[in-house]
Design a protein around this motif. Structure first.
Motif, short mmCIF file in Angstrom:
data_model
loop_
_atom_site.label_atom_id
_atom_site.label_comp_id
_atom_site.label_asym_id
_atom_site.label_seq_id
_atom_site.Cartn_x
_atom_site.Cartn_y
_atom_site.Cartn_z
N THR A 1 20.37 -66.74 27.81
CA THR A 1 21.49 -67.30 28.85
C THR A 1 22.56 -66.47 28.97
OG1 THR A 1 22.36 -68.57 27.19
CG2 THR A 1 20.99 -69.90 28.87
N LEU B 1 7.20 -72.04 49.18
CA LEU B 1 8.25 -72.45 48.22
C LEU B 1 7.79 -73.62 47.39
CD1 LEU B 1 11.06 -71.99 46.75
CD2 LEU B 1 12.01 -73.46 48.74
N THR B 2 7.42 -74.75 47.88
CA THR B 2 7.09 -75.82 47.21
C THR B 2 6.00 -75.91 46.65
OG1 THR B 2 6.45 -77.12 49.11
CG2 THR B 2 8.64 -77.08 48.41
N GLU C 1 30.19 -62.73 44.36
CA GLU C 1 28.70 -62.27 43.45
C GLU C 1 27.76 -63.24 43.33
OE1 GLU C 1 28.67 -58.94 42.08
OE2 GLU C 1 26.66 -59.93 41.58
N ARG D 1 24.05 -74.07 39.04
CA ARG D 1 24.40 -73.81 37.64
C ARG D 1 25.11 -74.83 36.72
NH1 ARG D 1 25.14 -67.49 36.29
NH2 ARG D 1 23.90 -66.49 38.15
N PRO E 1 15.51 -69.51 43.26
CA PRO E 1 15.47 -68.40 42.42
C PRO E 1 15.63 -68.54 40.91
CG PRO E 1 16.57 -67.50 44.18
CD PRO E 1 16.67 -69.12 44.43
N ARG F 1 6.86 -66.45 48.88
CA ARG F 1 7.95 -67.63 48.59
C ARG F 1 9.33 -66.72 48.99
NH1 ARG F 1 9.19 -70.99 43.82
NH2 ARG F 1 11.16 -70.08 42.96
N PRO G 1 25.18 -71.17 32.50
CA PRO G 1 26.44 -70.62 32.79
C PRO G 1 27.16 -70.20 34.27
CG PRO G 1 25.32 -69.09 31.40
CD PRO G 1 24.25 -70.22 32.01
N LEU H 1 11.87 -68.24 51.72
CA LEU H 1 13.55 -68.17 51.63
C LEU H 1 14.63 -67.31 52.05
CD1 LEU H 1 13.43 -67.87 47.26
CD2 LEU H 1 14.08 -70.16 49.07
N LEU I 1 22.49 -64.52 32.70
CA LEU I 1 22.95 -65.38 33.72
C LEU I 1 24.27 -65.25 33.64
CD1 LEU I 1 21.21 -68.93 34.71
CD2 LEU I 1 21.26 -66.77 35.95
N GLY J 1 27.02 -59.94 38.13
CA GLY J 1 26.18 -58.73 38.66
C GLY J 1 24.67 -58.85 38.35
N CYS J 2 24.42 -59.99 37.61
CA CYS J 2 23.02 -59.92 37.14
C CYS J 2 22.26 -61.30 37.57
CB CYS J 2 23.13 -59.98 35.48
SG CYS J 2 21.47 -60.20 34.55
N HIS J 3 21.29 -60.74 38.41
CA HIS J 3 20.74 -62.03 39.27
C HIS J 3 19.28 -62.08 38.95
CE1 HIS J 3 24.28 -62.34 42.28
NE2 HIS J 3 24.48 -60.97 41.68
N ILE J 4 19.13 -63.63 38.65
CA ILE J 4 17.59 -63.70 38.14
C ILE J 4 16.85 -64.29 39.08
CG2 ILE J 4 16.22 -64.82 36.51
CD1 ILE J 4 18.32 -64.42 34.47
N HIS J 5 15.56 -63.82 39.38
CA HIS J 5 14.85 -64.57 40.64
C HIS J 5 13.60 -64.92 39.81
CE1 HIS J 5 17.24 -62.94 44.01
NE2 HIS J 5 17.63 -61.93 42.91
N TRP J 6 13.25 -66.39 39.84
CA TRP J 6 11.97 -66.83 39.25
C TRP J 6 10.99 -67.08 40.20
CZ3 TRP J 6 11.15 -66.01 34.00
CH2 TRP J 6 12.14 -66.12 33.33
N TYR J 7 9.70 -66.91 40.03
CA TYR J 7 8.70 -67.18 40.96
C TYR J 7 8.05 -68.74 40.89
CZ TYR J 7 9.02 -62.00 41.31
OH TYR J 7 9.58 -60.77 41.33
N GLY J 8 8.67 -69.36 39.95
CA GLY J 8 7.91 -70.64 39.82
C GLY J 8 6.64 -70.86 39.46
N LYS J 9 6.21 -69.79 38.56
CA LYS J 9 4.83 -69.58 38.17
C LYS J 9 4.40 -70.05 36.78
CE LYS J 9 3.75 -65.18 39.45
NZ LYS J 9 3.10 -64.12 40.17
N ASN K 1 14.52 -71.14 39.49
CA ASN K 1 13.54 -72.24 39.27
C ASN K 1 13.94 -73.65 39.17
OD1 ASN K 1 11.04 -70.59 39.02
ND2 ASN K 1 10.66 -70.76 36.89
N LEU L 1 18.04 -73.51 48.51
CA LEU L 1 17.63 -72.19 48.62
C LEU L 1 18.25 -71.48 47.42
CD1 LEU L 1 18.36 -71.75 52.49
CD2 LEU L 1 16.11 -71.56 51.51
#
Lengths: 377, 377
Positions: free
Chosen positions: A313, A40-41, B275, B284, B21, A13, B290, A17, A316, A320-328, B23, B17
């Motif tokens: 939340t 991805l999908t 960022e 978002r 991440p 995935r 947020p 991207l 988010l 500087g805090c970046h969340i990467h979900w995997y869609g699982k 979701n 894209l």
């Protein structure tokens, strides 16, 4: 260009991207369901494996536990990278140890066990304490035992025997227990022309055998050692793509623990922290494009999200805090996503990790709590 | 969450894209073909517009020239953001000018022309030289005329009349010609709760009415003016999402040229330079998450790739040079992709732009050559 990935999980995935901006399209072959999907999908693509192979310019893999018959089919096409030998070495602890020895890189003393007599010989050769790992199919701490004293021999043998009986191809590799100071890993890329570019080392914290936290570190001497070993292993495999090597740091001396012939969880921090991330560099390498810079652009740490599908939340909203979900779908302990935390300097990163620990449950995120406690004390 | 985007071009593609991440899944409605597709793969999804609307949590748009009947259907669902008024204002120069006046932000004197008598009145009211823009359907310099002296009046009226005859809804807006020093734009986001976060201003170079080069700049006084106007416009629309405002810089005074109720070409630099990029911030905002930090993390410039589908590989090998292709078929002048160039400091960025100019054809990339020549002289 079109890339077919063996495996359709989060690594495929994130490759898709990273490849999209380079106009590299991707499909993924799910070895469990024998289906071709979009990574991805997850939309099913109406193709057989043979058709998907024919439609691809390049074939690569997101994991090393691939049935050898599938590897053979891919290899026959002449499109498979990094190389089937590299994938096999990553998926079989015996081959991996032989590769490390042949490449001349330091690793823990070991002995291959196929039966009880081998086990006794391993105890003589390797000594107690020792770590025992199944040659095939073990990952994230599964199929591993620790022999701490001789009273455990019979009990552990029972379990090992069960594991050996599971498959005629199975074996167990006994390794000297290494009293390491910390675990670090080096992720890097090698191009078809032999160019090597490695990222800064990451320091890794595992909990119950699963990676929990990785932080990019600045350790010039270790970096040099690691880069030499990386280059030796990659060159000996004529490797093309991203390769990860996990090390034990024993008082400033690195010993290879294991290799992963693919993009790696301990390299996810590169998505925010490096000029070009590991996923893009893997795609670049296998597609014959120039490697991208592996330079650190910001202090970065990565926190794995295991078994959780929501986060406060506040995270988010944090700079500087970046969340990467995997869609699982949610399952206990499953790798669901990761958080990359970036900062302009190391003290700021520490402050942010402490703040993040305040938002996260200590049971689900033990490593960040452990680190936050150390920083505060 | 699932977002439906009206429009299935590069902006929807880059939103998908950026959303992955988080979701956030996405589909796109191609208003020209009346088909629902995946914005990245362009794979057709077997849904009508109504079904796609029902399946979406949020609906948004990547462009402002959307047929009003489609907007009405989306609006009825209660899911459409930023707002149909914002989209209409972006797509109709008359509404846009009224919005700017109502928001109390400075813009060029104007007059709406529906017939020849209006044209004469416009010449009285606005004066010569003037710029004439079709109220509907104009973008990237299309549907525009420049009236420099009175001898041109009849010739231009012929063309304007043809444009007016094209649609009963059409009109032409005459605007005072502004002798600006440079064009700058502000891209920013507003959340449903009224929170506003803007990126640093970008300085833009257009060639034949099409954006060619954008550079993030540090201009505190202009930034403050721009942010105030941005906030006034966004608040008056109760805007939710990313909004772009283009300004003329006249001796340090900003005058709004036009607004775009969407992510914007002059904000593409944020993918590497900020960022959190404009695409993620739009997603978002419309999803009620947020807003992310709009802080500049590196000096960045963006070069548009127009009508070209290959670039010298040297560019990919250059540190800090990131290529974003849109997966589109080649056509003369078509927006095919863009290059984001990053550097640690402004002098390094200038050096890189000069180096890049050396690799690129001056006809296809006039602005980067112009800038390189200025830097060198």
């Amino acid at each position: 260009m079109h890339v077919l990935v063996l495996g359709s999980g989060q690594l495929a995935r994130m490759m898709s991207l990273a490849g999209a901006p380079l106009n590299i399209t991707m499909s993924a072959y799910d070895v469990t369901t024998d289906r071709v999907v979009h990574p991805l999908t997850q939309a099913v693509i109406d193709q057989t494996l043979d058709q998907a192979i024919a439609a691809a310019d390049v074939i690569t893999a997101e994991f090393e536990h691939i049935p050898h018959d599938i590897l053979a089919i891919c290899d026959k096409s002449g499109k498979f990278l990094p190389s089937t030998d590299a994938i096999k070495a990553g998926g079989d602890r015996r081959l991996e140890k032989a590769l490390l020895d042949n490449s001349g890189v330091k690793n823990a003393t070991y002995y291959v066990i196929n039966n009880r007599a081998d086990f006794d010989a391993a105890i003589q050769h390797v000594g107690i304490p020792m770590v025992l790992k199944s040659a095939l199919g073990g990952y994230d701490g599964k199929g591993q035992w620790r022999l701490k004293d001789s009273t455990q021999v019979d009990t552990i043998w029972q379990e090992m025997q069960e594991c050996l009986n599971g498959s005629a191809q199975q074996a167990i590799v006994a390794e000297q227990f290494v009293a390491f100071d910390r675990e670090v890993s080096l992720v890097g890329a090698r191009s078809a022309s032999g160019e090597v570019a490695v990222y800064p080392l990451a320091e890794n914290i595992h909990v119950n055998g699963v990676l929990s936290l990785s932080t990019a570190i600045d350790a010039p001497e270790l970096q040099e050692q690691a880069k030499q070993m990386f280059t030796a292993v990659a060159n000996s495999l004529d490797y093309v793509g991203v390769l990860a090597i996990e090390f034990f740091d024993v008082n400033g001396e690195l010993l290879v623990n294991e290799i992963a012939p693919r993009v790696h969880n301990s390299g996810h921090w590169t998505q925010q922290g490096a000029e070009v991330c590991q996923f893009e560099n893997h795609v670049r390498a296998v597609c014959g494009l120039p490697l991208g810079s592996t330079k650190l652009v910001r202090e970065t740490a990565m926190i794995n999200i295991l078994g959780e599908d929501t986060l406060p939340t506040e995270l988010l909203a944090m700079e500087g805090c970046h969340i990467h979900w995997y869609g699982k779908g949610k399952r206990p302990g499953r790798k669901m996503g990761h958080i990359n935390v970036t900062a302009d300097y190391s003290g700021e990163l520490q402050r942010k990790l402490c703040e993040i620990a305040g938002y996260l449950d200590a049971k689900a995120f033990p490593a960040v709590h452990e680190v936050a406690q150390k920083i505060r004390s």
